[in-house]
Design an enzyme around this catalytic site. Structure first.
Site, PDB file in Angstrom:
ATOM      1  N   GLY A 120      17.746 -30.873   7.958  1.00 48.30           N
ATOM      2  CA  GLY A 120      17.003 -31.919   6.949  1.00 48.30           C
ATOM      3  C   GLY A 120      15.487 -31.442   6.500  1.00 48.30           C
ATOM      4  N   PHE A 121      14.413 -31.038   7.636  1.00 45.91           N
ATOM      5  CA  PHE A 121      13.399 -30.728   7.563  1.00 45.91           C
ATOM      6  C   PHE A 121      13.053 -28.982   7.979  1.00 45.91           C
ATOM      7  CE2 PHE A 121      13.480 -35.127   9.015  1.00 45.91           C
ATOM      8  CZ  PHE A 121      12.352 -35.610   8.264  1.00 45.91           C
TER       9      PHE A 121
ATOM     10  N   ASP B 201      22.252 -23.219  14.642  1.00 45.21           N
ATOM     11  CA  ASP B 201      21.203 -23.415  13.010  1.00 45.21           C
ATOM     12  C   ASP B 201      20.397 -23.970  13.541  1.00 45.21           C
ATOM     13  OD1 ASP B 201      21.447 -23.499   9.960  1.00 45.21           O
ATOM     14  OD2 ASP B 201      22.587 -24.403  10.291  1.00 45.21           O
TER      15      ASP B 201
ATOM     16  N   HIS C  61      27.463 -25.036   4.924  1.00 44.91           N
ATOM     17  CA  HIS C  61      27.394 -26.326   5.734  1.00 44.91           C
ATOM     18  C   HIS C  61      26.480 -27.772   5.313  1.00 44.91           C
ATOM     19  CE1 HIS C  61      24.182 -27.607   9.364  1.00 44.91           C
ATOM     20  NE2 HIS C  61      25.273 -28.795   9.309  1.00 44.91           N
TER      21      HIS C  61
ATOM     22  N   ASP D 132      23.190 -24.698   3.502  1.00 41.65           N
ATOM     23  CA  ASP D 132      22.761 -25.815   3.503  1.00 41.65           C
ATOM     24  C   ASP D 132      22.765 -26.274   2.507  1.00 41.65           C
ATOM     25  OD1 ASP D 132      22.638 -25.283   6.707  1.00 41.65           O
ATOM     26  OD2 ASP D 132      20.830 -23.957   6.032  1.00 41.65           O
TER      27      ASP D 132
ATOM     28  N   MET E 159      25.659 -31.297   4.545  1.00 42.11           N
ATOM     29  CA  MET E 159      24.607 -31.662   5.039  1.00 42.11           C
ATOM     30  C   MET E 159      24.941 -33.100   4.621  1.00 42.11           C
ATOM     31  SD  MET E 159      21.540 -30.031   6.524  1.00 42.11           S
ATOM     32  CE  MET E 159      21.306 -28.181   7.274  1.00 42.11           C
TER      33      MET E 159
ATOM     34  N   MET F 101      22.497 -30.781   1.039  1.00 50.17           N
ATOM     35  CA  MET F 101      22.077 -31.936   1.655  1.00 50.17           C
ATOM     36  C   MET F 101      22.279 -32.772   0.051  1.00 50.17           C
ATOM     37  SD  MET F 101      18.564 -30.262   3.314  1.00 50.17           S
ATOM     38  CE  MET F 101      18.594 -28.714   4.836  1.00 50.17           C
TER      39      MET F 101
ATOM     40  N   MET G 110      22.880 -28.216  15.564  1.00 48.78           N
ATOM     41  CA  MET G 110      21.928 -28.113  14.867  1.00 48.78           C
ATOM     42  C   MET G 110      20.034 -28.154  16.114  1.00 48.78           C
ATOM     43  SD  MET G 110      21.992 -28.500  11.725  1.00 48.78           S
ATOM     44  CE  MET G 110      20.096 -28.282  11.766  1.00 48.78           C
TER      45      MET G 110
ATOM     46  N   SER H 259      20.548 -17.903   5.496  1.00 46.14           N
ATOM     47  CA  SER H 259      20.272 -18.811   4.691  1.00 46.14           C
ATOM     48  C   SER H 259      19.805 -19.286   3.548  1.00 46.14           C
ATOM     49  CB  SER H 259      20.174 -20.089   6.049  1.00 46.14           C
ATOM     50  OG  SER H 259      19.143 -21.401   5.062  1.00 46.14           O
TER      51      SER H 259
ATOM     52  N   HIS I  16      24.477 -17.931   5.329  1.00 45.47           N
ATOM     53  CA  HIS I  16      24.844 -19.707   5.104  1.00 45.47           C
ATOM     54  C   HIS I  16      24.260 -21.105   3.811  1.00 45.47           C
ATOM     55  CE1 HIS I  16      25.250 -22.661   8.793  1.00 45.47           C
ATOM     56  NE2 HIS I  16      23.841 -23.218   8.314  1.00 45.47           N
TER      57      HIS I  16
END
Ligand code: ZN
Length: 290
Positions: free
Chosen positions: A143-144, A176, A67, A36, A69, A38, A138, A9, A34
């Site tokens: 998010g954390f 993930d 990905h 992420d 989110m 957000m 997940m 990631s 990867h």
């Protein structure tokens, strides 16, 4: 025999030295990168946006596994496509018209994935799984950072494996969150195809900037040696990934060449024939009297 895919990631990178970390990924055995994204709405955090990712995409020679989110991910299909992404993954929880979004992603020429939050059951994918290229489970709440792997993910993974295999779907299964040597082995044994690696929650506690080089090499070697996994061998998928990989390599080469061109004029400055006149010492001015 199929081998698990490793997708480290970007969240784990050192953002003050992104180029060096991307180079480590380029040199590593990782299969994909990867990413992420957000939005601070669907998840209580904001990661990075498309202006940053444009440079990441140019520098990285691995296929991009994006990905999202975010709410209304369909609004960003063009942006994700323009990065040269191989995979666009959206959350089940954010798409009222999931079937339409999946078709739009495919029409844009990308692989389409769907992510399930820890509390969203696998069975909800029954009517769409045949259309998917990937299902992401997940294994922490999105998010954390720094969360522990949720053990129920293993049962969910087995259920997902059954669903994918029983429907003849070619979807890969990705996990993930909280993937490390310990959970990684369990995941591979339970049929995970793709493991997103993130230093957060990593029980190896290795130093951050060695994560990609040392630990991920160890994890990659481990996963790749592990014969427990058989994932759907889709020639179509492999061909597509190979094509995307070539494009990513071309982008990275073009990026390097552009940097070269930018640097060259400075490096190739001819030596000045006459030395520049030495700066004249500035006579000290007496303080003006007022
Ligand atoms: Zn992710």
């Amino acid at each position: 025999m199929s081998k698990p895919i490793i997708s480290p990631s970007l969240l784990s990178a050192n953002f003050l030295n992104l180029e060096a970390d991307l180079e480590k990924i380029n040199q590593s055995e990782a299969d994909w990168l990867h990413i992420d994204i957000m939005d601070g709405v669907f998840v209580p955090n904001i990661s990075f946006g498309f202006p940053v990712l444009k440079y990441v995409a140019e520098k990285c020679n691995k296929p991009l596994d994006v990905h999202l989110m975010i709410v209304q991910p369909e609004k960003f299909i063009k942006e994700v496509k323009d990065l040269g992404s191989m995979m666009m993954n959206v959350h089940y929880e954010t798409c009222t018209h999931l079937h339409r979004v999946i078709q739009q992603i495919k029409d844009a020429g990308m692989k389409a994935g769907v992510t399930l939050n820890p509390a969203t059951p696998v069975s909800l994918l029954k009517d769409i799984v045949a259309d998917l290229d990937m299902v992401l489970l997940m294994s922490v709440n999105p998010g954390f950072g720094g969360q522990k792997f949720i053990p129920q993910t293993l049962n969910k993974l087995k259920e997902c494996r059954e669903l994918v295999d029983s429907t003849g779907s070619k979807a890969l299964i990705q996990i993930d969150g909280g993937v490390n040597l310990e959970t990684g082995k369990l995941l591979v044994d339970a049929g995970a195809d793709v493991n997103a690696l993130n230093r957060r929650g990593n029980s190896l506690r290795i130093h951050y900037d060695r994560f990609y080089s040392k630990a991920s090499r160890a994890l990659c070697a481990y996963f790749k040696d592990c014969g427990a996994l058989i994932h759907p061998d889709s020639p179509d998928h492999k061909e597509h990934v190979e094509q995307v990989r070539k494009e990513a390599q071309q982008r990275a080469a073009a990026f390097a060449a552009r940097r070269g061109i930018l640097l060259q004029p400075v490096a190739e400055q001819p030596a000045a024939e006459e030395p520049a006149p030495a700066p004249q010492p500035v006579a000290e001015q007496p303080a003006a009297e007022e």
